[in-house]
Write a protein that holds these residues in place. Sequence first.
Motif, mmCIF file in Angstrom:
data_model
loop_
_atom_site.group_PDB
_atom_site.id
_atom_site.type_symbol
_atom_site.label_atom_id
_atom_site.label_comp_id
_atom_site.label_asym_id
_atom_site.label_seq_id
_atom_site.Cartn_x
_atom_site.Cartn_y
_atom_site.Cartn_z
ATOM 1 N N VAL A 203 0.835 -1.204 0.000
ATOM 2 C CA VAL A 203 0.000 0.000 0.000
ATOM 3 C C VAL A 203 0.872 1.257 0.000
ATOM 4 O O VAL A 203 0.602 2.222 -0.726
ATOM 5 C CB VAL A 203 -0.954 -0.023 1.222
ATOM 6 C CG1 VAL A 203 -1.484 1.372 1.524
ATOM 7 C CG2 VAL A 203 -2.113 -0.976 0.975
ATOM 8 N N THR A 204 1.927 1.257 0.800
ATOM 9 C CA THR A 204 2.827 2.414 0.849
ATOM 10 C C THR A 204 3.454 2.679 -0.514
ATOM 11 O O THR A 204 3.525 3.831 -0.969
ATOM 12 C CB THR A 204 3.935 2.188 1.888
ATOM 13 O OG1 THR A 204 3.335 2.039 3.174
ATOM 14 C CG2 THR A 204 4.907 3.355 1.933
ATOM 15 N N ASN A 205 3.915 1.637 -1.165
ATOM 16 C CA ASN A 205 4.537 1.812 -2.480
ATOM 17 C C ASN A 205 3.554 2.393 -3.488
ATOM 18 O O ASN A 205 3.912 3.256 -4.301
ATOM 19 C CB ASN A 205 5.093 0.482 -2.986
ATOM 20 C CG ASN A 205 6.321 0.042 -2.208
ATOM 21 O OD1 ASN A 205 7.012 0.868 -1.594
ATOM 22 N ND2 ASN A 205 6.606 -1.249 -2.211
ATOM 23 N N LYS A 206 2.308 1.944 -3.444
ATOM 24 C CA LYS A 206 1.298 2.466 -4.360
ATOM 25 C C LYS A 206 1.003 3.937 -4.062
ATOM 26 O O LYS A 206 0.807 4.745 -4.974
ATOM 27 C CB LYS A 206 0.015 1.633 -4.278
ATOM 28 C CG LYS A 206 0.187 0.214 -4.810
ATOM 29 C CD LYS A 206 0.631 0.239 -6.263
ATOM 30 C CE LYS A 206 0.940 -1.139 -6.802
ATOM 31 N NZ LYS A 206 1.446 -1.102 -8.192
ATOM 32 N N CYS A 207 0.985 4.276 -2.800
ATOM 33 C CA CYS A 207 0.766 5.670 -2.415
ATOM 34 C C CYS A 207 1.917 6.556 -2.894
ATOM 35 O O CYS A 207 1.697 7.649 -3.431
ATOM 36 C CB CYS A 207 0.610 5.763 -0.899
ATOM 37 S SG CYS A 207 0.249 7.423 -0.283
ATOM 38 N N LEU A 208 3.143 6.088 -2.728
ATOM 39 C CA LEU A 208 4.302 6.870 -3.164
ATOM 40 C C LEU A 208 4.320 7.042 -4.678
ATOM 41 O O LEU A 208 4.686 8.112 -5.193
ATOM 42 C CB LEU A 208 5.590 6.198 -2.680
ATOM 43 C CG LEU A 208 5.801 6.206 -1.166
ATOM 44 C CD1 LEU A 208 7.032 5.379 -0.797
ATOM 45 C CD2 LEU A 208 5.936 7.632 -0.639
ATOM 46 N N GLU A 209 3.908 6.014 -5.408
ATOM 47 C CA GLU A 209 3.823 6.123 -6.871
ATOM 48 C C GLU A 209 2.791 7.175 -7.267
ATOM 49 O O GLU A 209 3.005 7.962 -8.197
ATOM 50 C CB GLU A 209 3.457 4.763 -7.484
ATOM 51 C CG GLU A 209 4.569 3.730 -7.395
ATOM 52 C CD GLU A 209 4.102 2.342 -7.836
ATOM 53 O OE1 GLU A 209 2.956 2.243 -8.366
ATOM 54 O OE2 GLU A 209 4.852 1.367 -7.649
ATOM 55 N N PHE A 210 1.665 7.185 -6.576
ATOM 56 C CA PHE A 210 0.632 8.173 -6.851
ATOM 57 C C PHE A 210 1.149 9.588 -6.587
ATOM 58 O O PHE A 210 0.959 10.501 -7.403
ATOM 59 C CB PHE A 210 -0.602 7.893 -5.987
ATOM 60 C CG PHE A 210 -1.628 8.991 -6.005
ATOM 61 C CD1 PHE A 210 -2.563 9.059 -7.020
ATOM 62 C CD2 PHE A 210 -1.641 9.966 -5.014
ATOM 63 C CE1 PHE A 210 -3.510 10.089 -7.054
ATOM 64 C CE2 PHE A 210 -2.574 10.995 -5.036
ATOM 65 C CZ PHE A 210 -3.515 11.060 -6.058
ATOM 66 N N ILE A 211 1.782 9.773 -5.442
ATOM 67 C CA ILE A 211 2.305 11.099 -5.093
ATOM 68 C C ILE A 211 3.322 11.565 -6.133
ATOM 69 O O ILE A 211 3.346 12.734 -6.525
ATOM 70 C CB ILE A 211 2.930 11.078 -3.689
ATOM 71 C CG1 ILE A 211 1.854 10.822 -2.626
ATOM 72 C CG2 ILE A 211 3.663 12.386 -3.388
ATOM 73 C CD1 ILE A 211 2.417 10.528 -1.250
ATOM 74 N N ASP A 212 4.131 10.642 -6.602
ATOM 75 C CA ASP A 212 5.203 10.997 -7.536
ATOM 76 C C ASP A 212 4.671 11.414 -8.901
ATOM 77 O O ASP A 212 5.225 12.334 -9.530
ATOM 78 C CB ASP A 212 6.155 9.807 -7.708
ATOM 79 C CG ASP A 212 7.352 10.161 -8.570
ATOM 80 O OD1 ASP A 212 8.050 11.135 -8.235
ATOM 81 O OD2 ASP A 212 7.590 9.469 -9.583
ATOM 82 N N GLY A 213 3.553 10.786 -9.357
ATOM 83 C CA GLY A 213 3.167 11.051 -10.744
ATOM 84 C C GLY A 213 1.705 11.254 -11.047
ATOM 85 O O GLY A 213 1.344 11.487 -12.210
ATOM 86 N N GLU A 214 0.809 11.204 -10.056
ATOM 87 C CA GLU A 214 -0.614 11.234 -10.383
ATOM 88 C C GLU A 214 -1.411 12.332 -9.681
ATOM 89 O O GLU A 214 -2.636 12.394 -9.821
ATOM 90 C CB GLU A 214 -1.239 9.876 -10.070
ATOM 91 C CG GLU A 214 -0.655 8.739 -10.898
ATOM 92 C CD GLU A 214 -1.289 7.405 -10.568
ATOM 93 O OE1 GLU A 214 -2.539 7.346 -10.533
ATOM 94 O OE2 GLU A 214 -0.556 6.434 -10.330
#
Length: 504
Positions: A203-214
């Motif tokens: 879940v953390t990794n998905k959140c960080l991906e979202f913050i980085d590019g979405e």
Amino acid sequence: MMINKLLLWLLCVTALFARAPATGFAADKSRPNVIFLMDDQHRWDALGVVDGAVKTPNLDALAKSGILYDQAVCQAPMCIASRNSMMFGLYPNQTGVLRNGHGMPDAQLPARPLPELFRDAGYQTAGFGKTHWGLVCGTRGFETRYIAECLENDAVMMIDDAPAAKQRYDAESKTMGPGEEDNLGYLGFTSPLPEGEHRDGWVTNKCLEFIDGEIDPERPLFLYLSFLKPHAGHNVPAGYEDRYDVNDTQYASQPPWTEDRSPHAAGVNRRDKYIDYWSKATDEQWRLMTMRYRANCTWIDDMFGRALKALQRKGVLDNAIIVFCSDHGEMLGERFYRFNKYCLYESSVRVPLVLAGSAIPEQLRGTRDHRAAELVDLYPTLLSATGIEVPQQSVGLNLLDRQKRPASFCALHEREAEAAFMWRTADHKLILRMKRRVDDDASTYTANDIIGGEFFDLVNDPQEWRDLYSAPSVHLETRERMTQELLAFLKSHHKRTNFRQRKR
């Protein structure tokens, strides 16, 4: 000629800024971003700012720069009932979700859930991790949704996105029993799996991906990041236990009893299994269990810290209100080998609650608030802070105002024939056991329904070992006053008409 060149330069600069995208992060101070951080079964005192034995530097920083509500409680000491209450802004007897059982279908919601209100107000809504509505449902307002457990339609599930990792985690967790809460789940172990193969790590990794590019720079952001831990099992990823010395770990002391003394919660949820195991456990097992719970808290804190740093880099925190809370507490072996929650004692009902961020009024930053705060207060508080109209049926208080209630409320419906209601101040706690109403309409309870109770002097007996309910004492007047206050509160505690039906 020089003047013409200057005018041309000014026109170019003006055009450049006119074409630049408006940022929802800082341009409109009345619409701050909302960062909602939550975890599961986190004790009120499992923060470094409350107990220095626990290492939570990122949450400590929020508490020190914002407002720590040090008397906050949940409205039901279990996941599903507590989370429904918080997200709908109603008490459990009003939502109809009283236990860890069936939740409320999408077509029968008692109110508009918090993410839906933010989405309809123009916010970008993104949810990562546990909500635990108690049934298969929609995402209830989240436009972006990633979740490791508890299926939501249109959400990305870990089992679909990372099936091999999820299967390895499920195989590991089987050793810890249902809900990872068997005795071996509490004793725990160092997990051999990498963090990303844990549900909260994914879940953390998905959140960080979202913050980085979405993130949409045109809209303010409502971001919800919610973890399954520090709820047992205590299978902590490698490295976090190393931050503790198990030999220095203090664990729960036991009352001088030979049998359980918990009238409102006797026999509920694995009581015999826990008592049998932990009454015979070694000193080393107690220390390991307690240390691993704290190590779980440290791991959770570390992941929250990574998300906050990523949001800071993106400028999201330049104009933001940040919430941290848990859905309920954890007894951790206190009060005669009692584990998890499912009772109205302090370590079960009290929760960590922090409001922080640049949108918090400057005069409130770095303070502790001693009012009787409740999780149900987050609904009107966040809506008010962002300029969104608070639905009329909301029952909570705006925690950024100076509103007060005389005491805080929590309810337990774990026994079929009775209900238990708590009325708590910082000094005293009253628990009334009442013959349970068939329709669970709290507004119909009267003094005639009382079948027993418990009363504690929290100042002189913080461990709640001495029940004063039936004992003549100097507290008799206080007990009677609190009884009348609780009965009056219940009388005003009407069930809410179904929101979806009302809308039609």
